[in-house]
Design a protein around this motif. Structure first.
Motif, PDB file in Angstrom:
ATOM      1  N   TYR A 139       5.499   4.632   6.126  1.00 44.51           N
ATOM      2  CA  TYR A 139       4.485   4.172   7.069  1.00 44.51           C
ATOM      3  C   TYR A 139       5.063   4.128   8.482  1.00 44.51           C
ATOM      4  O   TYR A 139       6.275   4.125   8.696  1.00 44.51           O
TER       5      TYR A 139
ATOM      6  N   ASN B   1      -2.526   1.586   4.647  1.00 42.41           N
ATOM      7  CA  ASN B   1      -1.410   2.512   4.449  1.00 42.41           C
ATOM      8  C   ASN B   1      -0.551   2.668   5.704  1.00 42.41           C
ATOM      9  O   ASN B   1       0.472   3.345   5.693  1.00 42.41           O
TER      10      ASN B   1
ATOM     11  N   GLU C  29       0.791  -1.226   0.000  1.00 47.39           N
ATOM     12  CA  GLU C  29       0.000   0.000   0.000  1.00 47.39           C
ATOM     13  C   GLU C  29       0.826   1.280   0.000  1.00 47.39           C
ATOM     14  O   GLU C  29       0.551   2.215  -0.741  1.00 47.39           O
ATOM     15  N   SER C  30       1.846   1.373   0.845  1.00 53.74           N
ATOM     16  CA  SER C  30       2.506   2.666   1.045  1.00 53.74           C
ATOM     17  C   SER C  30       4.009   2.508   1.163  1.00 53.74           C
ATOM     18  O   SER C  30       4.504   1.512   1.698  1.00 53.74           O
TER      19      SER C  30
END
Length: 722
Positions: free
Chosen positions: A523, A583, A519-520
């Motif tokens: 983080y 995320n 996702e990211s």
């Protein structure tokens, strides 16, 4: 090769194999110089075991050894992680990637994984025997067991014994164990508990026909020292049960066997690596690389102690001058004075340090400094008591006559231990000592360093991983209240190529890990606020709140009762956890759960073994128990295994049947010439499933309160002279 094979097959049938190999070995050794066993006497075979080429021998690596082994040939690729918690025990976890067997279809090669274990016993300086189980759980495509003996001369080693399971083809003979236990005469193709894999297949171990296995290793000397020549009888049917059973393949021609003998050469590269080239089954070349090390002691010699200097100011009392000089000099060793008191010839010094994990070593370094500072200031001190402190709690008291620190390198350990006194910490008594330096809060500590991230075991691709930049920050608002933050920034990874198939019928508490990985790039891995408290002697507590781990935030409490004079402790943990957004910032998802466990820990100090049995409610709402057993060496190296059983059935849990895995922990300072308190941690589960999953909150009390029992301290007396 054909002539040799015919002759050896003849000798096997006439049961004089052992004497034939022995005569060859003695002949070779008589023509060479005597060879003292060195770095190449315990090399790995193709399958990650200490062994010959495909066969095991009776050797094991020394306790504290951790190695990685990789083999490659036209049939398969094979990788193994091998660890030895004891001199007599060797365990490995392997991955086998076929080149000619399908998984879903021709576009994906089959991937199998499993565990091997070997137990070895030394009979005398020349002879060892071993019992081993390979791929002893789950589908068992490589399942085999053995009992072997290895005899070593000055320049050779001979191994012979009995093999079962995949060691046996049609030419095996009736199982000798079956003469005593008739059930061992037959080996079932399937057992009731391995339909989903992951369960020990006890019903097949050492059952069915047996076969003689044998081989020899010859250790060269002179300019070729470190080189081993190997020859063995190859028992495997590569195109039969060995990894191809009930599977589809693209082309099994590569498994054709032209010879029953394997030959090869292996050479040690330095102390911690080896390269092997083997010619197996008469037509296939195998390349093997192994590397690793022994973590029972540091790889580098530590720096010499700092020279002491006086730092006190004029116009102050002798005692104040002593305290100022003491603070200045122990700070140079990263030992931080919390408080101190000198009364009736006894100096009590409460100290905290994240640099030294060994309390006896810390006591010795502090005592050495106190002895020198005492000479500079002429303060009367007969006894030093070190009060270990962590997160505001007293961990222990260690008291010794100061005279032993003046020349501790030559101190007699038996006398030091005999004349020393060990006691439990006394809650927060150190806070009332006469000398308390001013500590300014809040205090902040930050570190930035690259780190590795990994996800292992997907059937399509063995390893997904990358490199991150990791920021660690700790803010201490007081000695007992702190905020720990860990932020990651992706540099490079291949997680985008990972399949995302959370196919579990349980709540997806772990199986959607891929969504988090993909996702990211920036983080928060952890942002946890902890308050530590010590309501009674030997009872410790902690309140936690915030981002507790990669996938969950929440709030909770933890207690630990740990009697100083006992080898057990009892813990309790309870959390309200809520799942984080993919995320991994501050957003939360709808899923939340109350989870908690009661933990019983038992320590066997003579062996360094810690066993933990915990019972409670897991993240998916299932209830059950986890058993964890590990061994810690005096160097701080720890290795362990665990498994979990809950009220989730094997069918509902899915592939693997139940949660299990292994881990190891390596102190960073083993690779440095200075002391440091951090660790490199590695934990691996064969599969990521949702059953039996615990919350992984940071700063667990069992780790923070290490050295709060007599046994944990006494086993480290050997470090007093370091």
């Amino acid at each position: 090769m054909l002539i040799i094979e015919v002759l050896l097959n003849f000798f096997i049938r006439n049961k004089i194999l052992f004497y034939f190999i022995l005569s060859i070995s003695l002949s070779i050794s008589s023509q060479t110089n005597h060879y003292l066993y060195g770095k190449n006497d315990k090399s790995f075979n193709i399958f990650g075991e200490t062994g010959i080429i495909v066969l095991p021998n009776a050797e094991t690596k020394k306790a504290g050894s951790l190695s990685f082994s990789y083999s490659d040939n036209k049939m398969f690729k094979y990788g193994a992680i091998v660890v030895s918690p004891f001199d007599w025990l060797e365990a490995s976890y392997f991955y086998h990637r076929s080149r000619d067997v399908w998984w879903y279809g021709p576009e994906t090669n089959d991937l199998d994984k499993g565990f091997n274990i070997k137990f070895s016993q030394e009979i005398n300086d020349r002879l060892k025997i071993a019992l081993g189980l390979a791929d002893f759980a789950g589908t068992g495509y490589f399942s085999r067991e053995y009992i072997v003996g290895s005899f070593k001369g000055d320049s050779y080693r001979i191994t012979s014994g009995l093999g079962f399971g995949n060691f046996v083809n049609e030419d095996g003979f009736s199982n000798p164990i079956g003469a005593l236990i008739p059930a061992f005469k037959e080996r079932p193709d399937e057992v009731s508990n391995n339909k989903l894999g992951g369960s020990p297949t006890v019903g097949r171990w050492f059952r069915g026909n047996a076969k003689v296995i044998f081989g020899s290793e010859f250790f060269l000397t002179g300019k070729l020292k470190g080189t081993t020549i190997k020859i063995e009888y190859d028992p495997f049917d590569y195109n039969g049960y060995f990894s191809t059973r009930n599977k589809q393949g693209t082309n099994f021609n590569n498994r054709k066997k032209d010879s029953n003998f394997n030959i090869g050469i292996e050479h040690s590269i330095g102390e911690n690596a080896s390269l092997g080239i083997f010619f197996i089954k008469g037509n296939t070349l195998n390349i093997k690389l192994s590397f690793g090390g022994n973590f029972s002691k540091p790889f580098f010699k530590k720096k010499l102690p700092y020279s002491l200097v006086a730092d006190s100011q004029k116009g102050i009392t002798v005692k104040e001058s002593f305290y100022e000089d003491l603070i200045y000099n122990i700070n140079k060793k990263n030992i931080f004075l919390q408080s101190s008191e000198l009364k009736d010839g006894e100096l009590k010094v409460a100290v905290a340090s994240s640099k030294y994990r060994n309390p006896i070593h810390l006591h010795a370094l502090l005592g050495e400094t106190v002895a020198e500072v005492q000479k500079m200031n002429a303060v009367p001190i007969d006894t030093l008591t070190t009060v270990g402190v962590n997160v505001g709690h007293e961990l222990h008291h260690i008291s010794s006559p100061l005279e032993y620190f003046s020349d501790r390198e030559y101190a007699v350990l038996e006398l030091v231990a005999k004349d020393s006194l060990l006691e439990a910490g006394d809650n927060h008594a150190y806070q009332s000592y006469e000398f308390r330096p001013t500590i300014h809060y809040p205090a902040s500590f930050t570190g930035i360093a690259p780190a590795l991230v990994n996800h292992i075991g997907d059937p399509v691709k063995f390893h997904y991983g990358g490199i991150i930049l990791r920021l660690d920050n700790e803010i201490q608002f007081s000695s007992r209240l702190q905020l720990n933050t860990e932020i990651h920034q992706n540099i490079i990874n291949n997680f985008d190529g990972k399949r995302n198939l959370p196919d579990s019928r349980l709540p997806h508490v772990r199986t959607d890990i891929v969504s988090y990985l993909q996702e990211s790039d920036t983080y928060i891995s952890r942002m946890q606020l902890d308050y530590f408290f010590n309501p009674y002697k030997e009872l410790f507590g902690k309140f936690s709140a915030g981002i507790l781990e990669n996938m969950y935030a929440g709030v909770g409490v933890e207690f630990l009762y740990k009697p100083f004079e006992a080898n057990f402790s009892i813990g309790l943990e309870a959390y309200r956890a809520k799942k984080r957004a993919f995320n991994r910032m501050f957003e939360l998802l709808d899923y939340e759960i109350d989870t908690g466990h009661i933990n019983f820990n038992y320590h066997l100090p003579q062996l360094g073994i810690l066993g933990t049995l915990s019972y409670g409610k897991y993240l998916a709402g299932d209830e059950g128990y986890t058993f964890d057993i590990s061994r810690r060496l005096s160097s701080g190296f720890r290795t362990g295994v665990f498994f979990t059983r809950t009220n989730v059935s094997a069918e509902l849990f899915g592939e693997g049947s139940f949660d299990k895995g292994f881990y190891f922990q390596i102190p960073i300072d083993l690779f440095l010439n200075d002391y440091r308190g951090g660790y490199m941690n590695f934990k691996l589960r064969p599969l990521t499933r949702d059953g039996g999953q615990k919350l992984e909150a940071g700063n667990d009390l069992i780790g923070l309160m290490h050295t709060t029992s007599r046994a944990e301290i006494e086993r480290d007396w050997g470090s007093f002279n370091d």
